[in-house]
Design a protein around this motif. Structure first.
Motif, PDB file in Angstrom:
ATOM      1  N   TYR A  38      15.020  49.606 -34.378  1.00 17.40           N
ATOM      2  CA  TYR A  38      14.453  49.644 -35.713  1.00 17.40           C
ATOM      3  C   TYR A  38      13.553  48.440 -35.933  1.00 17.40           C
ATOM      4  CZ  TYR A  38      14.227  51.136 -40.549  1.00 17.40           C
ATOM      5  OH  TYR A  38      13.777  51.604 -41.746  1.00 17.40           O
ATOM      6  N   GLY A  39      12.349  48.679 -36.446  1.00 13.66           N
ATOM      7  CA  GLY A  39      11.430  47.623 -36.836  1.00 13.66           C
ATOM      8  C   GLY A  39      11.514  47.451 -38.341  1.00 13.66           C
ATOM      9  N   LEU A  40      10.431  47.039 -38.970  1.00 16.94           N
ATOM     10  CA  LEU A  40      10.407  46.893 -40.426  1.00 16.94           C
ATOM     11  C   LEU A  40       9.941  48.208 -41.039  1.00 16.94           C
ATOM     12  CD1 LEU A  40       8.925  43.300 -40.718  1.00 16.94           C
ATOM     13  CD2 LEU A  40      11.315  44.025 -40.741  1.00 16.94           C
ATOM     14  N   GLY A  41      10.897  49.110 -41.293  1.00 16.49           N
ATOM     15  CA  GLY A  41      10.586  50.416 -41.864  1.00 16.49           C
ATOM     16  C   GLY A  41      10.156  51.448 -40.844  1.00 16.49           C
ATOM     17  N   VAL A  42      10.286  51.132 -39.573  1.00 17.91           N
ATOM     18  CA  VAL A  42       9.825  52.024 -38.506  1.00 17.91           C
ATOM     19  C   VAL A  42      10.910  52.151 -37.434  1.00 17.91           C
ATOM     20  CG1 VAL A  42       8.087  52.352 -36.703  1.00 17.91           C
ATOM     21  CG2 VAL A  42       7.428  51.345 -38.871  1.00 17.91           C
ATOM     22  N   ILE A  43      11.185  53.386 -37.033  1.00 21.13           N
ATOM     23  CA  ILE A  43      12.084  53.614 -35.896  1.00 21.13           C
ATOM     24  C   ILE A  43      11.236  53.570 -34.630  1.00 21.13           C
ATOM     25  CG2 ILE A  43      13.640  55.251 -34.779  1.00 21.13           C
ATOM     26  CD1 ILE A  43      14.320  56.248 -37.626  1.00 21.13           C
ATOM     27  N   ILE A  44      11.631  52.743 -33.689  1.00 25.44           N
ATOM     28  CA  ILE A  44      10.901  52.541 -32.444  1.00 25.44           C
ATOM     29  C   ILE A  44      11.700  53.216 -31.339  1.00 25.44           C
ATOM     30  CG2 ILE A  44       9.995  50.817 -30.837  1.00 25.44           C
ATOM     31  CD1 ILE A  44      10.199  48.851 -33.354  1.00 25.44           C
ATOM     32  N   THR A  45      11.087  54.209 -30.696  1.00 25.02           N
ATOM     33  CA  THR A  45      11.784  55.000 -29.694  1.00 25.02           C
ATOM     34  C   THR A  45      11.105  54.842 -28.351  1.00 25.02           C
ATOM     35  OG1 THR A  45      12.363  56.604 -31.408  1.00 25.02           O
ATOM     36  CG2 THR A  45      12.623  57.310 -29.121  1.00 25.02           C
ATOM     37  N   GLY A  55       7.948  55.781 -35.762  1.00 25.23           N
ATOM     38  CA  GLY A  55       7.959  56.728 -36.860  1.00 25.23           C
ATOM     39  C   GLY A  55       9.103  56.490 -37.815  1.00 25.23           C
ATOM     40  N   HIS A  56       9.328  57.482 -38.654  1.00 25.46           N
ATOM     41  CA  HIS A  56      10.428  57.421 -39.607  1.00 25.46           C
ATOM     42  C   HIS A  56      10.722  58.818 -40.098  1.00 25.46           C
ATOM     43  CE1 HIS A  56      13.132  55.928 -42.676  1.00 25.46           C
ATOM     44  NE2 HIS A  56      13.027  54.734 -42.111  1.00 25.46           N
ATOM     45  N   GLY A  57      11.933  59.012 -40.592  1.00 21.23           N
ATOM     46  CA  GLY A  57      12.340  60.306 -41.112  1.00 21.23           C
ATOM     47  C   GLY A  57      13.204  60.139 -42.341  1.00 21.23           C
ATOM     48  N   GLY A  58      13.605  61.270 -42.888  1.00 16.68           N
ATOM     49  CA  GLY A  58      14.471  61.251 -44.051  1.00 16.68           C
ATOM     50  C   GLY A  58      15.212  62.568 -44.162  1.00 16.68           C
ATOM     51  N   THR A  59      16.244  62.608 -45.019  1.00 14.38           N
ATOM     52  CA  THR A  59      17.036  63.818 -45.197  1.00 14.38           C
ATOM     53  C   THR A  59      17.084  64.203 -46.659  1.00 14.38           C
ATOM     54  OG1 THR A  59      19.081  62.569 -45.465  1.00 14.38           O
ATOM     55  CG2 THR A  59      18.533  63.277 -43.244  1.00 14.38           C
ATOM     56  N   LEU A  60      17.269  65.504 -46.892  1.00 11.09           N
ATOM     57  CA  LEU A  60      17.455  66.028 -48.237  1.00 11.09           C
ATOM     58  C   LEU A  60      18.094  67.401 -48.138  1.00 11.09           C
ATOM     59  CD1 LEU A  60      16.920  65.871 -51.330  1.00 11.09           C
ATOM     60  CD2 LEU A  60      14.737  66.979 -50.865  1.00 11.09           C
ATOM     61  N   THR A  65      13.414  65.455 -41.980  1.00  6.82           N
ATOM     62  CA  THR A  65      11.967  65.485 -41.766  1.00  6.82           C
ATOM     63  C   THR A  65      11.505  64.144 -41.240  1.00  6.82           C
ATOM     64  OG1 THR A  65      11.474  64.705 -44.004  1.00  6.82           O
ATOM     65  CG2 THR A  65      11.619  67.097 -43.680  1.00  6.82           C
ATOM     66  N   GLY A  66      10.342  64.121 -40.644  1.00  4.96           N
ATOM     67  CA  GLY A  66       9.803  62.860 -40.184  1.00  4.96           C
ATOM     68  C   GLY A  66       8.476  63.002 -39.485  1.00  4.96           C
ATOM     69  N   VAL A  67       7.980  61.861 -39.082  1.00  4.01           N
ATOM     70  CA  VAL A  67       6.742  61.782 -38.331  1.00  4.01           C
ATOM     71  C   VAL A  67       6.885  60.661 -37.315  1.00  4.01           C
ATOM     72  CG1 VAL A  67       5.610  60.199 -39.965  1.00  4.01           C
ATOM     73  CG2 VAL A  67       4.212  61.695 -38.527  1.00  4.01           C
ATOM     74  N   VAL A  80      10.279  69.012 -39.028  1.00  2.49           N
ATOM     75  CA  VAL A  80      11.341  69.288 -39.994  1.00  2.49           C
ATOM     76  C   VAL A  80      12.433  70.070 -39.271  1.00  2.49           C
ATOM     77  CG1 VAL A  80      10.259  71.410 -40.860  1.00  2.49           C
ATOM     78  CG2 VAL A  80      11.930  70.212 -42.265  1.00  2.49           C
ATOM     79  N   ILE A  81      13.689  69.682 -39.504  1.00  5.17           N
ATOM     80  CA  ILE A  81      14.840  70.378 -38.946  1.00  5.17           C
ATOM     81  C   ILE A  81      15.684  70.819 -40.129  1.00  5.17           C
ATOM     82  CG2 ILE A  81      16.915  70.180 -37.528  1.00  5.17           C
ATOM     83  CD1 ILE A  81      15.544  67.820 -36.089  1.00  5.17           C
ATOM     84  N   ASN A  82      16.053  72.091 -40.186  1.00  5.11           N
ATOM     85  CA  ASN A  82      16.952  72.510 -41.258  1.00  5.11           C
ATOM     86  C   ASN A  82      18.306  72.881 -40.691  1.00  5.11           C
ATOM     87  OD1 ASN A  82      16.283  74.907 -40.039  1.00  5.11           O
ATOM     88  ND2 ASN A  82      15.932  76.019 -41.933  1.00  5.11           N
ATOM     89  N   GLY A  83      19.304  72.826 -41.533  1.00  9.86           N
ATOM     90  CA  GLY A  83      20.661  73.121 -41.099  1.00  9.86           C
ATOM     91  C   GLY A  83      21.582  71.971 -41.418  1.00  9.86           C
TER      92      GLY A  83
END
Length: 119
Positions: A38-45, A55-60, A65-67, A80-83
């Motif tokens: 993890y960086g500052l607001g960014v996931i580093i893969t 990138g980064h993602g979120g759930t609801l 979802t993410g980019v 986007v992944i649903n389920g």
């Protein structure tokens, strides 16, 4: 989302010193996967084929979802992944999608030289 990630990683949204700090992993950080930091607001893969994406993602309510994009912003992926499979399964699915998208047919550490390559 793809345009935003592309502009951010191409250096068109933030001064270079700020972007460099944002993309630097926080020591000891993990985002629930053995290939993420993890960086500052960014996931580093760092993918098994050697490519690093940001990138980064979120759930609801059952959606994830993410980019994510490569440095320079020339290759991006919005998803986007649903389920309701649980976050561990969703993270594993995202990792597989990243490897398929960004590594393509490149050989990576988890496949044998004679085995099938990711599509």
């Amino acid at each position: 989302m793809n345009r935003f990630a592309s502009a951010l990683l191409a250096g068109r949204l933030l001064p270079q010193p700020v972007l460099r700090q944002m993309l630097t992993p926080v020591p000891g950080s993990r985002a629930g996967s053995n290939i993420d930091k993890y960086g500052l607001g960014v996931i580093i893969t760092k993918l098994p084929c050697g490519i690093t994406v940001y990138g980064h993602g979120g759930t609801l309510d059952g959606y994830l979802t993410g980019v994510t994009a490569q440095s320079g912003g020339t290759h991006t992926l919005a998803w986007v992944i649903n389920g309701s499979w649980g976050v561990e399964n969703q993270i594993a699915l995202m990792d597989k999608a990243y490897i398929a998208e960004f590594c393509g047919r490149r050989q990576h550490a988890s496949s044998s030289p004679a085995g099938p390559r990711p599509r």
